[in-house]
Design an enzyme around this catalytic site. Structure first.
Site, mmCIF file in Angstrom:
data_model
loop_
_atom_site.group_PDB
_atom_site.id
_atom_site.type_symbol
_atom_site.label_atom_id
_atom_site.label_comp_id
_atom_site.label_asym_id
_atom_site.label_seq_id
_atom_site.Cartn_x
_atom_site.Cartn_y
_atom_site.Cartn_z
ATOM 1 N N HIS A 72 -8.138 -54.811 -16.424
ATOM 2 C CA HIS A 72 -6.772 -55.867 -17.051
ATOM 3 C C HIS A 72 -7.183 -56.477 -17.962
ATOM 4 O O HIS A 72 -7.468 -57.916 -16.861
ATOM 5 C CB HIS A 72 -6.105 -55.584 -16.081
ATOM 6 C CG HIS A 72 -4.475 -55.907 -16.180
ATOM 7 N ND1 HIS A 72 -3.596 -54.701 -16.702
ATOM 8 C CD2 HIS A 72 -3.386 -57.108 -16.275
ATOM 9 C CE1 HIS A 72 -2.455 -55.413 -17.079
ATOM 10 N NE2 HIS A 72 -2.466 -56.931 -16.921
ATOM 11 N N ASN B 59 -11.373 -50.577 -12.914
ATOM 12 C CA ASN B 59 -10.399 -50.724 -13.960
ATOM 13 C C ASN B 59 -10.398 -52.276 -14.330
ATOM 14 O O ASN B 59 -10.588 -52.998 -13.498
ATOM 15 C CB ASN B 59 -8.703 -50.404 -13.300
ATOM 16 C CG ASN B 59 -8.124 -50.383 -14.418
ATOM 17 O OD1 ASN B 59 -8.605 -49.907 -16.138
ATOM 18 N ND2 ASN B 59 -6.559 -51.579 -14.382
ATOM 19 N N GLY C 129 -12.813 -48.010 -27.142
ATOM 20 C CA GLY C 129 -13.866 -48.568 -25.981
ATOM 21 C C GLY C 129 -14.317 -49.002 -26.441
ATOM 22 O O GLY C 129 -15.927 -48.940 -26.187
ATOM 23 N N SER C 130 -14.933 -50.905 -26.639
ATOM 24 C CA SER C 130 -15.427 -51.213 -26.554
ATOM 25 C C SER C 130 -15.683 -51.488 -25.532
ATOM 26 O O SER C 130 -16.966 -51.885 -25.248
ATOM 27 C CB SER C 130 -14.848 -52.829 -27.407
ATOM 28 O OG SER C 130 -13.892 -53.452 -26.184
ATOM 29 N N ASN C 131 -15.189 -52.081 -24.067
ATOM 30 C CA ASN C 131 -15.661 -51.704 -22.891
ATOM 31 C C ASN C 131 -16.796 -50.479 -22.195
ATOM 32 O O ASN C 131 -17.615 -51.475 -22.153
ATOM 33 C CB ASN C 131 -14.213 -51.784 -22.128
ATOM 34 C CG ASN C 131 -14.291 -53.480 -21.672
ATOM 35 O OD1 ASN C 131 -14.491 -54.931 -21.138
ATOM 36 N ND2 ASN C 131 -12.544 -53.200 -21.789
ATOM 37 N N ASP D 132 -2.367 -51.672 -11.874
ATOM 38 C CA ASP D 132 -3.351 -52.568 -11.592
ATOM 39 C C ASP D 132 -2.921 -54.114 -9.993
ATOM 40 O O ASP D 132 -2.884 -55.259 -9.833
ATOM 41 C CB ASP D 132 -2.389 -53.634 -12.651
ATOM 42 C CG ASP D 132 -2.923 -52.402 -14.055
ATOM 43 O OD1 ASP D 132 -3.364 -52.089 -13.857
ATOM 44 O OD2 ASP D 132 -1.597 -53.166 -15.019
ATOM 45 N N ARG E 223 -3.472 -44.191 -18.817
ATOM 46 C CA ARG E 223 -2.425 -43.632 -17.879
ATOM 47 C C ARG E 223 -2.855 -43.636 -16.489
ATOM 48 O O ARG E 223 -3.835 -43.872 -16.546
ATOM 49 C CB ARG E 223 -2.936 -41.623 -17.686
ATOM 50 C CG ARG E 223 -2.275 -41.963 -19.580
ATOM 51 C CD ARG E 223 -2.185 -40.035 -19.313
ATOM 52 N NE ARG E 223 -1.670 -40.213 -21.016
ATOM 53 C CZ ARG E 223 -0.253 -40.545 -20.906
ATOM 54 N NH1 ARG E 223 0.361 -39.757 -20.263
ATOM 55 N NH2 ARG E 223 0.118 -39.854 -22.596
ATOM 56 N N LEU E 224 -1.419 -43.498 -15.502
ATOM 57 C CA LEU E 224 -1.630 -43.703 -14.205
ATOM 58 C C LEU E 224 -2.564 -42.947 -13.765
ATOM 59 O O LEU E 224 -2.690 -41.506 -14.136
ATOM 60 C CB LEU E 224 -0.747 -44.029 -13.429
ATOM 61 C CG LEU E 224 0.596 -45.509 -13.287
ATOM 62 C CD1 LEU E 224 1.297 -45.404 -12.901
ATOM 63 C CD2 LEU E 224 -0.785 -46.785 -13.825
ATOM 64 N N ARG F 236 2.833 -33.991 -14.525
ATOM 65 C CA ARG F 236 1.024 -35.050 -14.552
ATOM 66 C C ARG F 236 -0.015 -34.207 -13.482
ATOM 67 O O ARG F 236 -0.549 -34.514 -13.438
ATOM 68 C CB ARG F 236 2.319 -35.999 -14.647
ATOM 69 C CG ARG F 236 1.362 -37.551 -13.520
ATOM 70 C CD ARG F 236 2.573 -38.268 -12.808
ATOM 71 N NE ARG F 236 2.884 -38.814 -13.956
ATOM 72 C CZ ARG F 236 2.270 -39.920 -15.130
ATOM 73 N NH1 ARG F 236 0.837 -40.395 -14.339
ATOM 74 N NH2 ARG F 236 2.377 -40.367 -16.118
#
Ligand code: GAR
Length: 224
Positions: A110, A108, A13-15, A146, A92-93, A66
């Site tokens: 990446h 998101n 969780g640094s972002n 992505d 997870r997607l 899912r």
């Protein structure tokens, strides 16, 4: 009115922390309504709690399939009142139903220069390939992994003796600047999707000082 957000994490969780810090510094006009995790031991949950942000855990293994997980996740985000979703190391997607419900309102990050090295362990993939430059990408989320329109990218050198860890650390330091910046632009309503491109409405804000060799585009504004 500040933008209500849900932040999804799976790990450190640094972002998330970088985004919380910029919100608290008054740099992002948003508030985090909930932090959700698929993992009960995600440190991101501890970070959120320290800032008084409600948290919820949805352990993937506790759902029959899912689709059930996706429905529960969507319900939790909706219940929070969030109007945008920030994936911050969520591994997870998201399902089609979730993406349709929050279309063009999911970001998101990446740890590679997409479209290079999508998927898991991007830093390892980049080192294995022998790249000389890598970086990070913030993008809108669509149905493909992505894949959605790019909001901002930052490039850093990959040095001859780098391994995935040292390259990853260099990338992560920039993630902590570009992700809050992208969230700030989203919250300010300055992002518009135009086909594969994201258009950033100009504001005339002064640009940030960069003190290490890197390329960030669009340029960071002061405070990020
Ligand atoms: C970050 O490097 C992020 O880019 C990456 O996971 C890390 C999460 O770190 N995300 C992905 O690889 C998604 N495909 P954090 O939990 O400390 O923010």
């Amino acid at each position: 009115m500040s933008l209500p957000l849900a932040v999804l994490v799976s790990g450190s969780g640094s972002n998330l922390q970088a985004i919380i810090d910029r919100i608290e510094a008054g740099r992002i006009d948003a508030r985090i309504k909930v932090v959700l995790s698929d993992k009960a031991d995600a440190h991101g949950l501890v970070r959120a709690a320290k800032h008084g942000i409600p948290t919820r855990v949805l352990p993937f293994g506790e759902y029959p399939d899912r689709a059930a997980f996706d429905a529960a996740l969507l319900a939790a985000v909706r219940e929070s009142g969030a109007r945008a979703v920030i994936l911050a190391g969520f591994m997870r997607l998201l399902g089609k139903g979730f993406i349709a419900a929050y279309r063009d309102r999911i970001l998101n990050i990446h740890p590679a220069l997409l479209p290079s090295f999508p998927g898991l362990r991007a830093q390892e993939q980049a080192i294995g390939y022998g790249v000389a430059v890598s970086g990070a990408t913030v993008h809108f989320v669509d149905e493909k992994m992505d894949n959605g329109p790019i909001v901002i990218q930052a490039a850093v050198p990959a040095l001859p003796d780098d391994d995935a860890k040292s390259l990853g650390a260099r990338i992560l330091a920039l993630e902590h600047r570009i992700y809050p910046q992208a969230v700030a632009w989203l919250a300010a309503g300055r992002l518009a999707i135009d086909g594969r491109k994201t258009r950033l409405a100009p504001s005339g804000a002064p640009l940030a000082h960069m003190d290490s060799p890197c390329l960030v585009n669009p340029p960071l504004e002061e405070g990020f």
